[in-house]
Design an enzyme around this catalytic site. Structure first.
Site, PDB file in Angstrom:
ATOM      1  N   LYS A   1       0.908  -1.150   0.108  1.00  0.00           N
ATOM      2  CA  LYS A   1      -0.264  -0.349  -0.041  1.00  0.00           C
ATOM      3  C   LYS A   1       0.724   1.595  -0.110  1.00  0.00           C
ATOM      4  O   LYS A   1       0.756   2.105  -1.078  1.00  0.00           O
ATOM      5  CB  LYS A   1      -0.852  -0.078   1.114  1.00  0.00           C
ATOM      6  CG  LYS A   1      -1.843   1.018   1.659  1.00  0.00           C
ATOM      7  CD  LYS A   1      -3.367   0.612   2.775  1.00  0.00           C
ATOM      8  CE  LYS A   1      -2.541   0.717   3.924  1.00  0.00           C
ATOM      9  NZ  LYS A   1      -2.368   1.761   4.420  1.00  0.00           N
TER      10      LYS A   1
ATOM     11  N   ARG B   1      10.809  -6.585   6.758  1.00  0.00           N
ATOM     12  CA  ARG B   1      10.282  -5.653   6.229  1.00  0.00           C
ATOM     13  C   ARG B   1      11.076  -4.453   7.838  1.00  0.00           C
ATOM     14  O   ARG B   1      11.208  -4.310   8.808  1.00  0.00           O
ATOM     15  CB  ARG B   1       8.851  -5.161   6.746  1.00  0.00           C
ATOM     16  CG  ARG B   1       8.010  -3.932   7.324  1.00  0.00           C
ATOM     17  CD  ARG B   1       7.149  -3.124   6.076  1.00  0.00           C
ATOM     18  NE  ARG B   1       6.196  -2.259   6.756  1.00  0.00           N
ATOM     19  CZ  ARG B   1       4.930  -2.743   6.126  1.00  0.00           C
ATOM     20  NH1 ARG B   1       4.547  -2.720   4.793  1.00  0.00           N
ATOM     21  NH2 ARG B   1       4.053  -2.268   7.316  1.00  0.00           N
TER      22      ARG B   1
ATOM     23  N   ARG C   1     -11.164   3.443   7.549  1.00  0.00           N
ATOM     24  CA  ARG C   1     -10.660   1.408   7.852  1.00  0.00           C
ATOM     25  C   ARG C   1     -12.318   1.426   8.031  1.00  0.00           C
ATOM     26  O   ARG C   1     -11.491   0.079   8.115  1.00  0.00           O
ATOM     27  CB  ARG C   1     -10.206   2.417   8.597  1.00  0.00           C
ATOM     28  CG  ARG C   1      -8.596   1.515   8.660  1.00  0.00           C
ATOM     29  CD  ARG C   1      -8.027   1.396   9.807  1.00  0.00           C
ATOM     30  NE  ARG C   1      -6.911   0.649  10.246  1.00  0.00           N
ATOM     31  CZ  ARG C   1      -5.898   0.949   9.605  1.00  0.00           C
ATOM     32  NH1 ARG C   1      -5.048   2.078   9.451  1.00  0.00           N
ATOM     33  NH2 ARG C   1      -4.721  -0.061   9.747  1.00  0.00           N
TER      34      ARG C   1
ATOM     35  N   ARG D   1      -3.368  -7.218  14.560  1.00  0.00           N
ATOM     36  CA  ARG D   1      -3.246  -6.797  12.660  1.00  0.00           C
ATOM     37  C   ARG D   1      -4.497  -7.306  11.641  1.00  0.00           C
ATOM     38  O   ARG D   1      -4.830  -6.443  11.813  1.00  0.00           O
ATOM     39  CB  ARG D   1      -2.679  -5.456  12.609  1.00  0.00           C
ATOM     40  CG  ARG D   1      -1.987  -4.805  13.223  1.00  0.00           C
ATOM     41  CD  ARG D   1      -0.336  -4.202  13.568  1.00  0.00           C
ATOM     42  NE  ARG D   1      -0.918  -2.739  12.241  1.00  0.00           N
ATOM     43  CZ  ARG D   1       0.158  -2.406  11.793  1.00  0.00           C
ATOM     44  NH1 ARG D   1       1.537  -3.136  11.608  1.00  0.00           N
ATOM     45  NH2 ARG D   1       0.013  -1.182  11.273  1.00  0.00           N
TER      46      ARG D   1
ATOM     47  N   ARG E   1       8.881  -2.050  13.271  1.00  0.00           N
ATOM     48  CA  ARG E   1       8.145  -1.216  14.046  1.00  0.00           C
ATOM     49  C   ARG E   1       7.301  -1.710  14.841  1.00  0.00           C
ATOM     50  O   ARG E   1       7.456  -3.095  14.968  1.00  0.00           O
ATOM     51  CB  ARG E   1       7.187  -0.745  13.482  1.00  0.00           C
ATOM     52  CG  ARG E   1       6.541   0.741  12.359  1.00  0.00           C
ATOM     53  CD  ARG E   1       6.230   0.502  11.205  1.00  0.00           C
ATOM     54  NE  ARG E   1       4.826   1.022  12.132  1.00  0.00           N
ATOM     55  CZ  ARG E   1       3.518   0.516  10.989  1.00  0.00           C
ATOM     56  NH1 ARG E   1       3.958   1.262   9.845  1.00  0.00           N
ATOM     57  NH2 ARG E   1       2.249   0.260  11.101  1.00  0.00           N
TER      58      ARG E   1
HETATM   59  P1  AMP Z   1      -1.433   1.897   9.645  1.00  0.00           P
HETATM   60  O1  AMP Z   1       0.370   1.982   9.668  1.00  0.00           O
HETATM   61  O2  AMP Z   1      -2.359   2.390   8.952  1.00  0.00           O
HETATM   62  O3  AMP Z   1      -0.854   0.071   9.938  1.00  0.00           O
HETATM   63  O4  AMP Z   1      -1.681   2.155  11.405  1.00  0.00           O
HETATM   64  C1  AMP Z   1      -0.764   2.237  12.398  1.00  0.00           C
HETATM   65  C2  AMP Z   1      -1.967   2.150  13.723  1.00  0.00           C
HETATM   66  O5  AMP Z   1      -2.598   3.353  13.609  1.00  0.00           O
HETATM   67  C3  AMP Z   1      -3.112   1.212  12.840  1.00  0.00           C
HETATM   68  O6  AMP Z   1      -2.628   0.034  13.726  1.00  0.00           O
HETATM   69  C4  AMP Z   1      -4.399   1.851  14.193  1.00  0.00           C
HETATM   70  O7  AMP Z   1      -3.583   1.742  15.755  1.00  0.00           O
HETATM   71  C5  AMP Z   1      -3.886   3.137  13.877  1.00  0.00           C
HETATM   72  N1  AMP Z   1      -5.294   3.849  13.547  1.00  0.00           N
HETATM   73  C6  AMP Z   1      -4.981   4.120  11.812  1.00  0.00           C
HETATM   74  N2  AMP Z   1      -5.735   4.656  10.960  1.00  0.00           N
HETATM   75  C7  AMP Z   1      -6.782   4.147  11.714  1.00  0.00           C
HETATM   76  C8  AMP Z   1      -7.812   4.866  11.863  1.00  0.00           C
HETATM   77  N3  AMP Z   1      -8.263   5.340  10.956  1.00  0.00           N
HETATM   78  N4  AMP Z   1      -8.991   4.826  12.974  1.00  0.00           N
HETATM   79  C9  AMP Z   1      -8.230   4.014  13.914  1.00  0.00           C
HETATM   80  N5  AMP Z   1      -7.156   3.728  13.942  1.00  0.00           N
HETATM   81  C10 AMP Z   1      -6.406   3.718  13.260  1.00  0.00           C
END
Ligand code: AMP
Length: 221
Positions: free
Chosen positions: A13, A127, A88, A171, A160
């Site tokens: 992505k 990663r 999301r 996740r 990370r």
């Molecule tokens: P990502 O890098 O997009 O996986 O985001 C990392 C973390 O941020 C996720 O595991 C969530 O804890 C939080 N997060 C990101 N976007 C959202 C969203 N739209 N709604 C709720 N939590 C979010």
């Protein structure tokens, strides 16, 4: 045009988002990155965001909407944006639809990258992310020029804290339980382009560009 890109962890992505913003001149509104920035702040909000991110769970809609709105006002426009990580979940998509509608805007298409679960784990094991600027590398497919060092800013590359195998499992479960129902909703609206993410980067990008062209959203695919 306004686009949304969705995909499970390690679906490519971020890489496709970079290609899209570069080729089509879009602004990148990346919720995960925005939240990670907030999580580094030494404040009540920063501590709360950090705690939830590290658990692998999702933050409340209220909180993400507040942080998103702040960011969008500083951006000063609601056009030519690639949304990434927001909306999301179904409730966020329904909120967002109304929010855009009130401003006379809309989401034009959703790029949904798919990836089998076992490939997600394999990719994430390789990663590394820059602890300073957030750029992502893959030791096999997109290695940094110098081991452990970011090509872009010279920062240290790290695993990370939410990318340990247990957190990845959480996740992915969140993705399936919370994000897939939203994808179904957006599919019913005819917005979704489902793209096989288990192919070389250039082929995937050519596929995405072609789909956008077919929708009349871009001229040169
Ligand atoms: P990502 O890098 O997009 O996986 O985001 C990392 C973390 O941020 C996720 O595991 C969530 O804890 C939080 N997060 C990101 N976007 C959202 C969203 N739209 N709604 C709720 N939590 C979010």
């Amino acid at each position: 045009m306004n686009l949304l890109i969705i995909g499970p962890q390690a679906s490519g992505k971020g890489t496709q988002a970079e290609n899209l913003i570069e080729k089509f001149g879009l602004a990148h509104v990346e919720m995960g990155g925005l939240l990670r920035r907030v999580s580094k702040e030494d404040s009540e909000l920063g501590n709360k965001v950090r705690e939830v991110i590290n658990s692998g769970k999702l933050l409340s809609d209220e909180l993400v909407v507040e942080i998103l709105n702040q960011h969008l006002s500083s951006l000063g426009r609601l056009d030519n944006i690639l949304f990434d990580g927001f909306p999301r979940v179904l409730s966020q998509a329904q909120y967002f639809e109304k929010f855009l509608e009130k401003k006379g805007k809309k989401l034009d298409a959703v790029i949904y990258l798919t990836l089998p679960r076992e490939i997600t784990f394999e990719r994430l094991a390789n990663r590394r992310t820059c602890g300073t600027c957030g750029k992502v590398f893959n030791l096999k497919t997109k290695p940094p020029k110098k081991e452990g060092v970011c090509d872009y800013c010279g920062g240290n590359l790290v695993v990370r804290s939410d990318e340990t195998p247990e957190k990845i499992e959480t996740r992915l479960n969140e993705f399936e339980a919370q994000t897939l129902p939203m994808v179904t909703y957006l599919k019913q609206k005819g917005l979704v382009e489902e793209i096989d993410g288990n192919r070389p980067i250039e082929i995937i990008f050519a596929d995405i560009s072609e789909r956008l062209k077919k929708r009349g959203l871009v001229k040169n695919a």
